[in-house]
Design a protein around this motif. Structure first.
Motif, PDB file in Angstrom:
ATOM      1  N   PRO A 121       0.815  -1.192   0.062  1.00  0.00           N
ATOM      2  CA  PRO A 121      -0.098  -0.129   0.049  1.00  0.00           C
ATOM      3  C   PRO A 121       0.899   1.259   0.015  1.00  0.00           C
ATOM      4  O   PRO A 121       0.389   2.124  -0.766  1.00  0.00           O
ATOM      5  N   GLU A 122       2.053   1.335   0.820  1.00  0.00           N
ATOM      6  CA  GLU A 122       2.701   2.416   0.776  1.00  0.00           C
ATOM      7  C   GLU A 122       3.277   2.716  -0.678  1.00  0.00           C
ATOM      8  O   GLU A 122       3.013   3.916  -1.005  1.00  0.00           O
ATOM      9  N   ILE A 128       0.769   6.497  -7.252  1.00  0.00           N
ATOM     10  CA  ILE A 128      -0.608   7.395  -7.393  1.00  0.00           C
ATOM     11  C   ILE A 128      -0.363   8.761  -7.562  1.00  0.00           C
ATOM     12  O   ILE A 128      -0.514   9.615  -8.327  1.00  0.00           O
ATOM     13  N   ILE A 129       0.596   9.218  -6.330  1.00  0.00           N
ATOM     14  CA  ILE A 129       1.080  10.486  -6.239  1.00  0.00           C
ATOM     15  C   ILE A 129       1.688  11.141  -7.451  1.00  0.00           C
ATOM     16  O   ILE A 129       1.772  12.181  -7.851  1.00  0.00           O
ATOM     17  N   VAL A 130       2.788  10.158  -7.818  1.00  0.00           N
ATOM     18  CA  VAL A 130       3.661  10.395  -9.083  1.00  0.00           C
ATOM     19  C   VAL A 130       2.748  10.720 -10.148  1.00  0.00           C
ATOM     20  O   VAL A 130       2.920  11.648 -11.101  1.00  0.00           O
ATOM     21  N   ALA A 315       8.206  15.811  -2.867  1.00  0.00           N
ATOM     22  CA  ALA A 315       8.233  16.866  -1.936  1.00  0.00           C
ATOM     23  C   ALA A 315       6.677  16.432  -1.050  1.00  0.00           C
ATOM     24  O   ALA A 315       6.759  16.656   0.121  1.00  0.00           O
ATOM     25  N   VAL A 316       5.858  16.092  -1.952  1.00  0.00           N
ATOM     26  CA  VAL A 316       4.353  15.873  -1.187  1.00  0.00           C
ATOM     27  C   VAL A 316       4.579  14.668  -0.391  1.00  0.00           C
ATOM     28  O   VAL A 316       3.887  14.540   0.501  1.00  0.00           O
ATOM     29  N   ALA A 317       5.107  13.629  -1.029  1.00  0.00           N
ATOM     30  CA  ALA A 317       5.236  12.250  -0.304  1.00  0.00           C
ATOM     31  C   ALA A 317       5.944  12.424   1.166  1.00  0.00           C
ATOM     32  O   ALA A 317       5.593  11.827   2.051  1.00  0.00           O
ATOM     33  N   THR A 324      11.575   8.731   5.114  1.00  0.00           N
ATOM     34  CA  THR A 324      12.074   7.369   5.123  1.00  0.00           C
ATOM     35  C   THR A 324      10.692   6.433   4.820  1.00  0.00           C
ATOM     36  O   THR A 324      10.581   5.189   4.921  1.00  0.00           O
ATOM     37  N   SER A 325       9.516   7.109   4.337  1.00  0.00           N
ATOM     38  CA  SER A 325       8.254   6.334   4.110  1.00  0.00           C
ATOM     39  C   SER A 325       8.393   5.493   2.984  1.00  0.00           C
ATOM     40  O   SER A 325       9.241   5.903   1.805  1.00  0.00           O
ATOM     41  N   GLY A 326       7.548   4.549   2.680  1.00  0.00           N
ATOM     42  CA  GLY A 326       7.460   3.783   1.088  1.00  0.00           C
ATOM     43  C   GLY A 326       6.992   4.693   0.171  1.00  0.00           C
ATOM     44  O   GLY A 326       7.379   4.684  -1.078  1.00  0.00           O
TER      45      GLY A 326
END
Length: 366
Positions: A121-122, A128-130, A315-317, A324-326
């Motif tokens: 999911p991460e 999806i953000i990309v 930047a948003v992620a 350090t998030s997926g």
């Protein structure tokens, strides 16, 4: 870029590679070397990524901003701003671009992310953000190398910028919360402000666009168009490549450890990205030909539809989910795949121009 060929002067029997300058001909080599240097430096030099990441103002990385500004300025200085009216009057181009960028592109990335990463999911959210971050920076380089329409690229990038400020947050809410809920899928939230998006647009597009426009206007006024086109532009042209390579080194140095320490995860993230770039680029090029666009604007449409604004996505992620998030890792893998793939598609585009647009061959023979 430095000596991108003009389709009106090229010969039909000359191989595409030989029409490029030495600097441009070995572009894949320079890019691979820059990626390797960045990854190696980030992995081998302790604290380099943290040190580079600390050189920022209000969340904007100054080294990346510097590289992007140097990269985009020469290309935007080449644009003939007096010709923009011919682009804004081309409804086929504008409507096709809006549909591809803001309807089909995000929907395709959403579908590919769920089909190929149902258990991650991460990474799925990061992709999806990309897909929501439409390209406003590097696409100008790919378009220029592929002999696309510079004026059309400037207009489409400007339109993408406006829509990005208006629609990014709303589309994020729709694709991460509303649509998954309607389909019975797990939901996610995206916390991003309109100012964060507008700031990215103003820095990475607004500054070089204004600089390019003012340079052409006052340069031509002071020295004339012949001097500007024949003397000034060739001098600043190579800096686009230098800025691109510098940006790639910095970007991959920032995340070198994360990428090299999780190769299997990178490979999983890469698969939907590869499918996305191939489908968007070839589909856009075929659509452009079907609606009757010439090669230059078809190439521009394909690259502006296939590229993504990785600076904004990363930047948003990071701001929403953490460095350090997926989700952040998926954003970083985006340019790792996008850069070599779109460089390869530059050569594919140049090779296809006389097969799909035979009038170019006929004009060269006349």
């Amino acid at each position: 870029m430095s000596a991108t060929p003009d389709t009106s002067n090229s010969t039909t029997d000359t191989p595409v590679a030989k029409q490029l300058s030495t600097l441009d001909r070995f572009l894949p080599v320079w890019i691979i070397a820059a990626m390797a240097a960045g990854l190696g430096a980030g992995r081998l030099i302790p604290g380099l990524g943290s040190a580079l990441d600390a050189i920022a103002i209000d969340g904007v990385s100054l080294p990346i901003a510097l590289g992007l500004l140097i990269m985009m300025y020469p290309v935007l200085a080449k644009v003939r701003y007096d010709r923009l009216g011919t682009v804004t009057g081309d409804r086929r181009l504008l409507i096709s671009s809006l549909i591809l960028n803001w309807i089909l592109g995000p929907a395709l990335m959403f579908a590919l992310a769920w089909l190929m990463l149902p258990d991650l999911p991460e990474y799925r959210t990061g992709l999806i953000i990309v897909g929501l971050a439409r390209c406003i920076a590097m696409v100008i380089i790919w378009n220029d190398l592929a002999c696309g329409d510079r004026e059309a690229a400037a207009v489409l990038v400007a339109i993408n910028s406006v829509f990005q400020v208006i629609a990014f947050a709303g589309l994020g809410w729709f694709y991460l919360s509303i649509l998954p809920g309607r389909l019975g899928l797990p939901q996610a939230d995206l916390d991003v402000s309109a100012w964060q998006i507008a700031r990215s647009v103003l820095i990475f597009l607004g500054i070089p666009l204004v600089a390019g426009y003012l340079t052409r206007r006052f340069g031509e006024k002071a020295k004339g168009r012949a001097w500007y086109e024949e003397r000034f532009i060739p001098r600043i042209g190579p800096f686009a490549l230098y800025g691109l390579l510098f940006t790639i080194v910095i970007l991959f140095a920032l995340q070198g450890d994360a990428i090299t320490s999780q190769p299997l995860d990178v490979a999983r993230i890469a698969l939907p990205l590869l499918a996305y770039f191939a489908i968007m680029w070839f589909g856009s090029l075929a659509l452009a030909k079907a609606v009757g666009l010439g090669y230059e604007r078809s190439a521009t449409l394909a690259f502006t539809a296939a590229g993504n604004n990785f600076e904004l996505a990363i930047a948003v992620a990071i701001a929403t989910f953490g460095v350090t998030s997926g989700q952040a890792l998926a954003g970083v893998v985006g340019p790792l795949i996008e850069v070599p793939v779109l460089v390869g598609l530059v050569y594919v585009s140049l090779a296809l121009r006389r097969r799909w647009w035979p009038t170019i061959r006929q004009e060269n023979r006349s």
